[in-house]
Scaffold this active site. Structure first.
Site, PDB file in Angstrom:
ATOM      1  N   HIS A  45       2.686  -6.792   9.169  1.00  0.00           N
ATOM      2  CA  HIS A  45       2.618  -5.722  10.165  1.00  0.00           C
ATOM      3  C   HIS A  45       1.912  -4.980   9.807  1.00  0.00           C
ATOM      4  CE1 HIS A  45       5.194  -3.432   6.595  1.00  0.00           C
ATOM      5  NE2 HIS A  45       3.360  -2.717   6.088  1.00  0.00           N
ATOM      6  N   HIS A  87       5.798   3.932   5.904  1.00  0.00           N
ATOM      7  CA  HIS A  87       4.788   4.464   5.186  1.00  0.00           C
ATOM      8  C   HIS A  87       4.765   6.038   5.167  1.00  0.00           C
ATOM      9  CE1 HIS A  87       4.230   0.408   6.314  1.00  0.00           C
ATOM     10  NE2 HIS A  87       3.537   0.070   5.557  1.00  0.00           N
ATOM     11  N   HIS A 112      -4.280  -7.210   0.086  1.00  0.00           N
ATOM     12  CA  HIS A 112      -4.951  -7.037   0.531  1.00  0.00           C
ATOM     13  C   HIS A 112      -4.764  -5.794  -0.050  1.00  0.00           C
ATOM     14  CE1 HIS A 112      -0.790  -5.647   2.345  1.00  0.00           C
ATOM     15  NE2 HIS A 112      -2.041  -4.400   2.275  1.00  0.00           N
ATOM     16  N   GLU A 165       3.085  -5.681  -1.241  1.00  0.00           N
ATOM     17  CA  GLU A 165       4.765  -6.156  -0.063  1.00  0.00           C
ATOM     18  C   GLU A 165       5.369  -6.921   0.419  1.00  0.00           C
ATOM     19  OE1 GLU A 165       2.298  -2.347   2.853  1.00  0.00           O
ATOM     20  OE2 GLU A 165       2.224  -4.531   3.456  1.00  0.00           O
TER      21      GLU A 165
END
Length: 298
Positions: free
Chosen positions: A12, A59, A193, A240
């Site tokens: 996403h 977030h 990441h 995630e």
């Protein structure tokens, strides 16, 4: 009864929302990324899910350090796009399905998951970017959405095993709902990441693709990956991917892959995307799956 007919996993990355909003989704950089979703967009036109249970992480848009729910389910009527610092995305509001959401919330709590129930919140790129990748730029999203937020931002996040078990409980909840509904469940976020520190920009293609492999079939080894392995192999934000395990747990014992896409780079991460069907072992239960398992790795 309602039934979960498919699971979708996808990154996403917020930059994908920017690319779509600015009409750059087919340029030289973003074109190969968005092309990997063409198959899914066509497939979704035939599938027409009534409801998507969308697993994502907030977030710091709806939640901040004042309240950090491990699992939170949206039971509201409608969710607007959050302003993440540069204005809200120009996308439609998300329409919820309160009746099914409340039924799932009740079932999960009675199944001993301590859910936080949210009736009002804005949703950020963690939820709206996946909708853009699957549906493009419609005037209204063609499915109702039940947001389910997982804390993967602040320590301690839930274990992969707990996320997988949550998916199993969601499946039981959906199947106990009396209305005939075509339900999909999406797991979002990832892949490998890291956004800060000496390892910023870390991408682990080999590990990412092993993880994609593990979501297909009947193995459940992924649920036992410890937090330290995610941190070591996939960077601080790779955790995630436990949200993908909620999706996988909801699909039952065995799955088969219909479509797979992996591409590097996208911003400072990789793009991973997978479409799965629950598999009861009796072969294809639909004739129009058109399975396409090609991977793209630029």
């Amino acid at each position: 009864m309602a039934r979960i007919t498919a699971g979708i996993a996808t990154s996403h990355v917020p930059l994908l929302g920017v690319a779509s909003d600015q009409g750059k989704d087919r340029d030289a950089y973003f074109g190969p990324i968005f092309a990997g979703y063409d198959w899914t967009r066509a497939w979704q036109q035939a599938e027409k899910p009534d409801v998507v249970i969308l697993i994502y992480n907030d977030h710091a848009s709806a939640f901040d350090m004042k309240i950090i729910p491990t699992f939170a389910i949206g039971c509201g009527e409608r969710y607007a796009s959050a302003d993440e610092g540069w204005g809200a995305r120009p996308v439609p509001d998300v329409e919820g399905h309160p009746d099914l959401a409340w039924h799932i919330a009740q079932s999960l709590v009675l199944d001993e998951f301590d859910m936080t129930i949210i009736n009002e919140m804005d949703v950020d790129h963690g939820l709206t970017v996946p909708l853009t990748m699957m549906y493009g730029k419609p005037a209204a999203w063609p499915t109702k959405v039940i947001p389910l937020a997982v804390n993967v931002v602040t320590y301690p996040p839930p274990s992969g095993n707990r996320c997988w078990a949550l998916g199993e409980a969601i499946r039981r909840a959906v199947e106990s709902y009396g209305e005939d509904l075509n339900v999909q469940i999406w797991g979002t976020g990832g892949m490998s990441h890291q956004l800060q520190g000496p390892r910023a920009g870390l991408i682990n293609r080999e590990w990412d693709n092993r993880f994609l492999d593990g979501l297909t079939g009947e193995g459940d080894d992924l649920r036992r990956i410890p937090h330290l392995e995610y941190l070591r192999e996939t960077g601080s934000e790779g955790i995630e991917m436990v949200m993908w395990l909620v999706m996988r747990g909801a699909l039952g014992k065995r799955t088969r892959a219909l479509h797979r896409h992996y591409h590097v780079p996208c911003s400072n991460t990789a793009i991973g995307h997978l479409v799965l069907r629950p598999d009861n072992g009796e072969g294809l239960d639909m004739t129009d799956d058109g399975a396409d398992l090609a991977t793209a790795a630029a």
